[in-house]
Design a protein around this motif. Structure first.
Motif, short mmCIF file in Angstrom:
data_model
loop_
_atom_site.label_atom_id
_atom_site.label_comp_id
_atom_site.label_asym_id
_atom_site.label_seq_id
_atom_site.Cartn_x
_atom_site.Cartn_y
_atom_site.Cartn_z
N ILE A 1 -3.14 31.92 -31.28
CA ILE A 1 -4.16 32.93 -31.55
C ILE A 1 -3.71 34.28 -30.99
CG2 ILE A 1 -6.52 33.67 -31.10
CD1 ILE A 1 -7.23 30.61 -31.02
N ARG A 2 -3.25 34.27 -29.76
CA ARG A 2 -2.77 35.53 -29.14
C ARG A 2 -1.66 36.14 -29.98
NH1 ARG A 2 -1.56 33.28 -23.95
NH2 ARG A 2 0.47 34.17 -24.33
N SER A 3 -0.70 35.33 -30.39
CA SER A 3 0.44 35.82 -31.16
C SER A 3 0.00 36.37 -32.51
CB SER A 3 1.45 34.69 -31.35
OG SER A 3 2.48 35.09 -32.22
N SER A 4 -0.83 35.63 -33.21
CA SER A 4 -1.23 36.07 -34.55
C SER A 4 -2.09 37.32 -34.53
CB SER A 4 -1.95 34.95 -35.30
OG SER A 4 -3.20 34.68 -34.71
N LEU A 5 -2.79 37.55 -33.43
CA LEU A 5 -3.64 38.74 -33.31
C LEU A 5 -2.98 39.85 -32.50
CD1 LEU A 5 -7.10 37.01 -32.76
CD2 LEU A 5 -6.17 37.94 -34.89
N ASN A 6 -1.70 39.64 -32.12
CA ASN A 6 -0.95 40.62 -31.33
C ASN A 6 -1.64 40.98 -30.02
OD1 ASN A 6 1.18 40.87 -33.21
ND2 ASN A 6 -0.11 42.21 -34.46
N ILE A 7 -2.19 39.97 -29.37
CA ILE A 7 -2.82 40.17 -28.06
C ILE A 7 -1.76 39.87 -27.00
CG2 ILE A 7 -4.59 39.33 -26.48
CD1 ILE A 7 -6.26 38.62 -29.00
N THR A 8 -1.55 40.80 -26.09
CA THR A 8 -0.46 40.65 -25.13
C THR A 8 -0.90 40.12 -23.77
OG1 THR A 8 -0.72 42.97 -24.48
CG2 THR A 8 0.89 42.48 -26.21
N TYR B 1 -17.01 18.64 -34.01
CA TYR B 1 -15.68 18.85 -34.57
C TYR B 1 -15.74 19.89 -35.69
CZ TYR B 1 -12.74 15.33 -32.32
OH TYR B 1 -11.99 14.63 -31.41
N LYS B 2 -16.74 19.81 -36.54
CA LYS B 2 -16.88 20.79 -37.61
C LYS B 2 -17.10 22.18 -37.04
CE LYS B 2 -19.50 22.44 -41.51
NZ LYS B 2 -19.26 23.81 -41.10
N LEU B 3 -18.00 22.29 -36.07
CA LEU B 3 -18.28 23.59 -35.46
C LEU B 3 -17.04 24.17 -34.77
CD1 LEU B 3 -21.81 22.88 -33.97
CD2 LEU B 3 -21.27 24.30 -35.97
N TYR B 4 -16.31 23.33 -34.07
CA TYR B 4 -15.09 23.77 -33.40
C TYR B 4 -14.07 24.23 -34.43
CZ TYR B 4 -11.96 23.92 -29.37
OH TYR B 4 -11.14 24.33 -28.35
N GLY B 5 -13.94 23.47 -35.51
CA GLY B 5 -13.04 23.87 -36.59
C GLY B 5 -13.46 25.18 -37.23
N ASP B 6 -14.78 25.40 -37.34
CA ASP B 6 -15.29 26.64 -37.91
C ASP B 6 -14.83 27.86 -37.12
OD1 ASP B 6 -16.54 25.30 -39.97
OD2 ASP B 6 -18.56 25.45 -39.09
N ILE B 7 -14.68 27.71 -35.82
CA ILE B 7 -14.19 28.82 -35.00
C ILE B 7 -12.80 29.24 -35.48
CG2 ILE B 7 -13.37 29.48 -32.68
CD1 ILE B 7 -15.57 27.56 -31.59
N ASP C 1 -12.86 30.75 -38.99
CA ASP C 1 -13.37 32.11 -38.97
C ASP C 1 -12.30 33.08 -38.47
OD1 ASP C 1 -15.67 34.00 -39.25
OD2 ASP C 1 -15.31 34.24 -37.10
N ILE C 2 -11.60 32.72 -37.43
CA ILE C 2 -10.52 33.57 -36.94
C ILE C 2 -9.48 33.78 -38.02
CG2 ILE C 2 -8.58 33.69 -35.32
CD1 ILE C 2 -10.44 32.24 -33.29
#
Length: 106
Positions: A34-41, A87-93, A96-97
């Motif tokens: 997630i950090r990498s794909s969003l360029n969060i350092t 599991y569905k709710l966690y996957g939804d996170i 959504d990202i």
């Protein structure tokens, strides 16, 4: 809170199962991806995922011991049903990202 109060306190066990199990399997790699794909350092917002991955192995063992003491079929069914919802709710996170990230480039 709603499910615990209005359905069964055992719904909490379904939530715990998902959170502890996912942490062991995905926590550290999910945070890095997630950090990498969003360029969060930095690690801001990722401390739970980073710190809990390895630690949750012991939690899963404790959870397994605890859950194996629950013998009522109705209680077990409740735990399984709530785990499926969580599991569905966690996957939804993650969905959504992904969707928010992809929409930037479309």
């Amino acid at each position: 809170y709603y499910a615990i109060e209005h359905v069964s306190p055992y719904t909490l066990m379904g939530s715990v199962y998902v959170l502890e199990g996912i942490s062991v399997i995905l926590a550290s790699s999910a945070a890095a991806s997630i950090r990498s794909s969003l360029n969060i350092t930095n690690n801001d917002g990722f401390s739970y995922l980073i710190s809990h991955g390895a630690l949750d192995i012991e939690h899963v063992k404790f959870f397994e011991k605890t859950i194996n003491q629950i013998t009522g079929e109705e209680s077990q069914d409740c735990i399984v049903a709530s785990a499926k919802v969580f599991y569905k709710l966690y996957g939804d996170i993650f969905r959504d990202i992904y969707n928010r990230h992809v929409e930037k480039f479309i």
